[in-house]
Design a protein around this motif. Structure first.
Motif: not given
Length: 129
Positions: A103-107, A116-123, A84-88
């Protein structure tokens, strides 16, 4: 039989007859079928769904958790093969401030709740119309 030929022609070498000897061409056909079967077997052993050509993505589960982290965990458990991506996730959960949600997902990821977060978390944030 036509489907089998269509699968084999996907391999660039088999689209035209490049080999001079029939034995070489036969070896390329064997190579293509072995490659195709190993891809299918590894997908099956990994528990991934078979690639669907005409159907859409699987439906999302009903999110019954009261908190945001529980809903994210339910989404991750419903589709374990997907990254998953954060924006999704923000779009599914209808979250307005995508950057603070990232930021919350990163924490949560650093704390070990989510893995299971994608590489585009901060995209880049998708453009809104």
């Amino acid at each position: 039989m036509e489907r089998t030929f269509a699968w084999l022609v996907r391999y660039r070498r088999l689209a035209r007859i490049y080999e001079r000897k029939p034995a070489h061409h036969e070896a390329m056909i064997w190579w293509a079928t072995v490659h195709q079967m190993t891809r299918r077997l590894t997908r099956e052993l990994a528990g991934l769904p078979s690639p669907s050509r005409w159907s859409g993505p699987p439906p999302l589960p009903v999110l019954s958790s009261p908190d945001r982290r529980g809903k994210v965990l339910q989404l991750l458990a419903a589709q374990p093969w997907r990254v998953w991506r954060g924006s999704e996730l923000a779009a599914i959960l209808k979250i307005e401030n995508v950057n603070s949600f990232r930021v919350q997902l990163s924490q949560w990821s650093h704390q070990g709740y989510i893995n299971k977060l994608g590489p585009a978390l901060y995209g880049p944030t998708p453009a809104s119309t």
